[in-house]
Scaffold this motif. Structure first.
Motif, short mmCIF file in Angstrom:
data_model
loop_
_atom_site.label_atom_id
_atom_site.label_comp_id
_atom_site.label_asym_id
_atom_site.label_seq_id
_atom_site.Cartn_x
_atom_site.Cartn_y
_atom_site.Cartn_z
N ILE A 176 0.84 -1.20 0.00
CA ILE A 176 0.00 0.00 0.00
C ILE A 176 0.88 1.25 0.00
O ILE A 176 0.59 2.23 -0.71
CB ILE A 176 -0.95 -0.01 1.22
CG1 ILE A 176 -1.99 -1.13 1.06
CG2 ILE A 176 -1.65 1.33 1.38
CD1 ILE A 176 -2.89 -1.30 2.26
N SER A 177 1.94 1.22 0.79
CA SER A 177 2.86 2.37 0.82
C SER A 177 3.50 2.60 -0.54
O SER A 177 3.58 3.73 -1.03
CB SER A 177 3.94 2.15 1.88
OG SER A 177 3.38 1.95 3.15
N ALA A 179 0.90 4.01 -3.02
CA ALA A 179 0.65 5.44 -2.78
C ALA A 179 1.80 6.29 -3.31
O ALA A 179 1.59 7.35 -3.91
CB ALA A 179 0.44 5.69 -1.29
N VAL A 186 1.69 6.23 -7.24
CA VAL A 186 0.56 6.95 -7.85
C VAL A 186 0.64 8.44 -7.59
O VAL A 186 0.36 9.26 -8.48
CB VAL A 186 -0.77 6.37 -7.33
CG1 VAL A 186 -1.95 7.21 -7.83
CG2 VAL A 186 -0.93 4.93 -7.79
N TYR A 187 1.03 8.84 -6.38
CA TYR A 187 0.96 10.26 -6.01
C TYR A 187 2.34 10.91 -5.82
O TYR A 187 2.61 11.97 -6.39
CB TYR A 187 0.15 10.42 -4.72
CG TYR A 187 -1.25 9.89 -4.84
CD1 TYR A 187 -2.21 10.57 -5.59
CD2 TYR A 187 -1.63 8.72 -4.20
CE1 TYR A 187 -3.51 10.08 -5.70
CE2 TYR A 187 -2.93 8.22 -4.30
CZ TYR A 187 -3.86 8.91 -5.05
OH TYR A 187 -5.14 8.43 -5.16
N SER A 244 0.56 12.06 -13.82
CA SER A 244 -0.37 11.37 -12.93
C SER A 244 -1.05 10.25 -13.71
O SER A 244 -0.92 10.14 -14.94
CB SER A 244 -1.42 12.35 -12.41
OG SER A 244 -2.21 12.86 -13.48
N ARG A 300 3.32 1.13 -12.37
CA ARG A 300 2.96 1.71 -11.07
C ARG A 300 2.09 0.77 -10.24
O ARG A 300 1.99 0.94 -9.02
CB ARG A 300 2.24 3.04 -11.28
CG ARG A 300 3.16 4.09 -11.89
CD ARG A 300 2.57 5.46 -11.85
NE ARG A 300 3.44 6.41 -12.56
CZ ARG A 300 3.18 7.69 -12.69
NH1 ARG A 300 2.07 8.21 -12.14
NH2 ARG A 300 4.01 8.48 -13.34
#
Length: 389
Positions: free
Chosen positions: A113-114, A117, A120-121, A251, A279
């Motif tokens: 999850i880290s 994130a 993606v961001y 993005s 990604r």
């Protein structure tokens, strides 16, 4: 509620994971820091901006170092538990290998999850901010960055070389300038001495050269012009090379829009498609490494931490070789972009499943490929050859 074993294994993984993150990030940072020093420090940029530039690079590093550090942590943690016979004690108490995977998979969820994130961001935002700050840092420079006995190509199409330079009086000696700003009419200028003056308002540099010559070779003709004084006017804004955005700075929405038609260049569209799937594929590697790392760590009884580090580096090298080969195949349209980015995960997921199955059966994870098996194979061959004779 997590049991004592879950908390214990989770803690065993955490410490080497943090150490691995620090080590891998430092190794990646060293290579980029030299380029930053060459591009920025020589131009007199404040230390605060240099630190900010490094901070903007960290997300792109973390995208790689988190899965790497996670694999290293698993191998070190389970290698230590196996070396101290704690794995045997757990199995004797009825704790199977599947039960030991629970805290590892929980840690894998956190790292995945880290990483997702960040991919993606944080990565596109960090890359964009890095390029913007780098451009502003170069724009703030009001000098030609002339150095003694160094070929300076700050201004595109122009190379300046001086034997000696006094930065206080801005005087040069032994000047050579290659002017290719007009490719159809290249000039080579030699001068015994020269003076540099900077107009900060107009951002222009004036080079007054004395006692020299201009050499011009055009097609089959050669022209030589000797001069007493020659003035060269340069606009410092030309020294700012355009730092364009690429697929790494976009993005997910921008990548998706480019894939669906806004990108006119087919090669750029392919790069955007590969980046889009990368990604999501990179965070999933945490689960792949968890499945492959636990049985490998348990098998690594005798070699200790050094062996765990060597195994992790070896596995990572193989993984990224496969990833690089698959990406190249995707770029050449030999593979679909989604397949190219997910193929390494599929291969290593199957390999990890095989490792896990053999380890659950108390067998060597490498089976017939284990070093001992290979050595025994060659012993049998040579002993048979000796009997034949």
């Amino acid at each position: 509620m997590p049991s004592t074993i879950d908390r214990y294994i989770f803690r065993e993984i955490t410490i080497p994971f943090l150490l691995g993150m620090t080590a891998f990030t430092g190794a990646l940072l060293m290579g980029r820091f030299l380029k930053i020093a060459e591009m920025v420090v020589a131009k007199g940029v404040p230390l605060s901006k240099i630190c900010l530039l490094i901070a903007y690079l960290l997300p792109s590093f973390a995208l790689v170092t988190i899965p790497m550090a996670f694999l290293l942590a698993i191998l070190l943690a389970f290698g230590r538990l196996s070396a101290d016979s704690e794995i045997i004690a757990m199995k004797a108490s009825g704790v199977g290998l599947s039960r030991l995977m629970a805290p590892v998979m929980a840690f894998a969820v956190i790292t995945a999850i880290s990483t997702l994130a960040i991919a993606v961001y944080a990565v596109p935002a960090g890359n964009t901010s890095f390029k913007e700050l780098l451009t502003k840092a170069i724009e703030g420079n009001t000098d030609l960055d002339i150095r003694e006995r160094v070929f300076v190509d700050t201004i595109p199409g122009l190379v300046i070389y001086v034997e000696s330079y006094n930065s206080n009086s801005r005087t040069m000696k032994g000047v050579m300038i290659q002017d290719d700003r007009k490719p159809e009419n290249p000039l080579t200028i030699f001068a015994g001495r020269g003076t540099v003056s900077i107009d900060t308002r107009s951002r222009r540099a004036h080079l007054l050269l004395e006692g020299g010559s201009i050499h011009n070779i055009h097609e089959d003709s050669y022209r030589l012009v000797n001069f007493r004084e020659y003035e060269l006017n340069l606009k410092l804004d030309q020294s700012i090379r355009a730092i364009s955005r690429n697929e790494l700075d976009m993005s997910l929405a921008e990548l998706n829009a480019g894939i669906n038609g806004s990108a006119k260049d087919p090669r750029l569209r392919k790069d955007m498609e590969l980046e889009y799937h990368r990604r999501f594929a990179t965070p999933f590697a945490c689960f792949v490494f968890a499945l492959a790392g636990v049985p490998l760590g348990i098998q690594n009884r005798r070699s200790g931490k050094g062996g765990g580090f060597a195994v992790s580096i070896g596995l990572l090298i193989v993984y990224y070789i496969v990833l690089s080969a698959a990406k190249t195949a995707g770029e050449k349209d030999l593979l679909n972009a989604a397949l190219a980015m997910w193929l390494p995960n599929v291969i290593f997921l199957a390999l990890g499943g095989w490792f896990f199955f053999r380890s659950a059966q108390e067998k060597s994870v490498l089976g017939p490929l284990a070093p001992a098996a290979i050595a025994d194979f060659f012993v049998k061959i040579f002993s048979g050859a000796g009997k034949t004779r």
